[in-house]
Design a protein around this motif. Sequence first.
Motif, short mmCIF file in Angstrom:
data_model
loop_
_atom_site.label_atom_id
_atom_site.label_comp_id
_atom_site.label_asym_id
_atom_site.label_seq_id
_atom_site.Cartn_x
_atom_site.Cartn_y
_atom_site.Cartn_z
N TRP A 260 0.83 -1.20 0.00
CA TRP A 260 0.00 0.00 0.00
C TRP A 260 0.87 1.26 0.00
N GLU A 261 1.94 1.24 0.80
CA GLU A 261 2.82 2.40 0.90
C GLU A 261 3.48 2.72 -0.43
N ASN A 262 3.85 1.69 -1.18
CA ASN A 262 4.57 1.89 -2.44
C ASN A 262 3.66 1.98 -3.66
N ALA A 263 2.37 1.84 -3.47
CA ALA A 263 1.44 1.88 -4.60
C ALA A 263 1.23 3.32 -5.07
N PRO A 264 1.06 3.51 -6.38
CA PRO A 264 0.81 4.87 -6.90
C PRO A 264 -0.57 5.38 -6.48
N GLU A 265 -0.67 6.66 -6.36
CA GLU A 265 -1.95 7.27 -6.01
C GLU A 265 -3.02 6.95 -7.05
N GLY A 266 -4.20 6.65 -6.58
CA GLY A 266 -5.31 6.36 -7.47
C GLY A 266 -5.40 4.91 -7.91
N SER A 267 -4.40 4.09 -7.55
CA SER A 267 -4.42 2.68 -7.93
C SER A 267 -5.38 1.91 -7.03
N ASP A 268 -5.75 0.70 -7.47
CA ASP A 268 -6.64 -0.14 -6.67
C ASP A 268 -6.03 -0.45 -5.31
N ILE A 269 -4.71 -0.66 -5.28
CA ILE A 269 -4.06 -0.98 -4.01
C ILE A 269 -4.15 0.21 -3.06
N LYS A 270 -3.93 1.40 -3.60
CA LYS A 270 -3.95 2.59 -2.75
C LYS A 270 -5.36 2.92 -2.26
N GLU A 271 -6.36 2.57 -3.07
CA GLU A 271 -7.74 2.88 -2.71
C GLU A 271 -8.40 1.79 -1.88
N ALA A 272 -7.72 0.62 -1.73
CA ALA A 272 -8.33 -0.49 -0.99
C ALA A 272 -8.60 -0.12 0.46
N ASN A 273 -9.66 -0.67 1.01
CA ASN A 273 -10.04 -0.44 2.41
C ASN A 273 -10.23 1.06 2.68
N ASN A 274 -10.98 1.68 1.78
CA ASN A 274 -11.26 3.11 1.92
C ASN A 274 -9.99 3.95 1.98
N GLY A 275 -8.97 3.52 1.21
CA GLY A 275 -7.73 4.29 1.14
C GLY A 275 -6.75 4.00 2.26
N GLU A 276 -7.03 3.02 3.09
CA GLU A 276 -6.13 2.72 4.22
C GLU A 276 -5.30 1.46 4.01
N GLY A 277 -5.57 0.70 2.96
CA GLY A 277 -4.82 -0.52 2.71
C GLY A 277 -5.23 -1.65 3.64
N TYR A 278 -4.75 -2.85 3.33
CA TYR A 278 -5.11 -4.02 4.14
C TYR A 278 -3.90 -4.67 4.82
#
Length: 328
Positions: A260-278
């Motif tokens: 999540w920390e390394n994911a680009p802004e707007g990506s599915d990973i960054k937006e997962a869990n309401n933007g907080e990651g899993y």
Amino acid sequence: MFYHNMKKEIIDICTKFVAGILVTVGIFAAVPMIMLAMDIIGVRMAPEGMNLPFAFKRLGLDALEASDPGVLTTYVVTLATAVLAAIYALLHAIGRVSFNFAPMKRIEQIVVGAIFVVSLCVLLPTLKTILDATAKALVPQEENRNTYMGIEMDEFSKNYLIKNGWTLVKHEHCDDNYVRKGEYFTGDPEHPYLDAWNPAGQQVYHAEKKMSVEPGTYRVICNARAEGNGCYIFATTTSKKSGLKLAEVPHYGNSGGELWENAPEGSDIKEANNGEGYGWSKVVITIEVKEDDTLVFGVTTDKGFTGKAYNSKWFSAADFEVERLNMN
């Protein structure tokens, strides 16, 4: 005289009626028995390796055939003799009435009757043995429909473990958690992953795969997360010559994580869990596999295996890959 003739006709009608019932019942009973006998003969006469709609395993008779094949042979022979004796007597009776056949001689009646009775006396207990063997073989199949390696679980978990070739070496105090979905790092609610949970952190979970590979250096890569410390991705070999390689799963809980920390802004990973990651991170282990050895890798919380203390309420792991780096 009239009364005597009427009584005789009534007795004759009743006799024919009862005989008709017995013949009808006999036919209905004989048909499935004959079909079973034909299946047994078909399996034994078919060329080896031929794919059949019937087989001893599908009939639930593979164990009986292996341990006591004479039972099935006795069944086929005694069924044949009983049916043939009954048909002979029935045809003779019909022919006597319709075609004026001569009545069977006394010795003929005794021989045919003896063959039928003896065959029936052997056939019935043999049939019971076959039915008991079938029930014993097929009932556990029904009971084990939702088990994997002797462990009862839901169909979803079972299918995932089978499809991905996982061996459950240990699974203790895991509150019946094997595979879950819903918090994958991309936010995909249907993506499954290995998972175990225990509120007191007492679970012992060890799942592994074996892979035959050429000699060389390999990386085992996966995505994983944990609530606390002590959950490890591991790699070793069946010979143990390459030792045991361990990489602890980063424990971010169910938010954040290195992916999540390394994911680009707007990506599915960054937006997962309401933007907080899993909480997922990539875990990598490098190991050398020597000649005539087999790679073994997986995930474990077993401190008896790792030698490390375990203090986590849960973990998740998915997407295991093996990547070859170079030749030996």
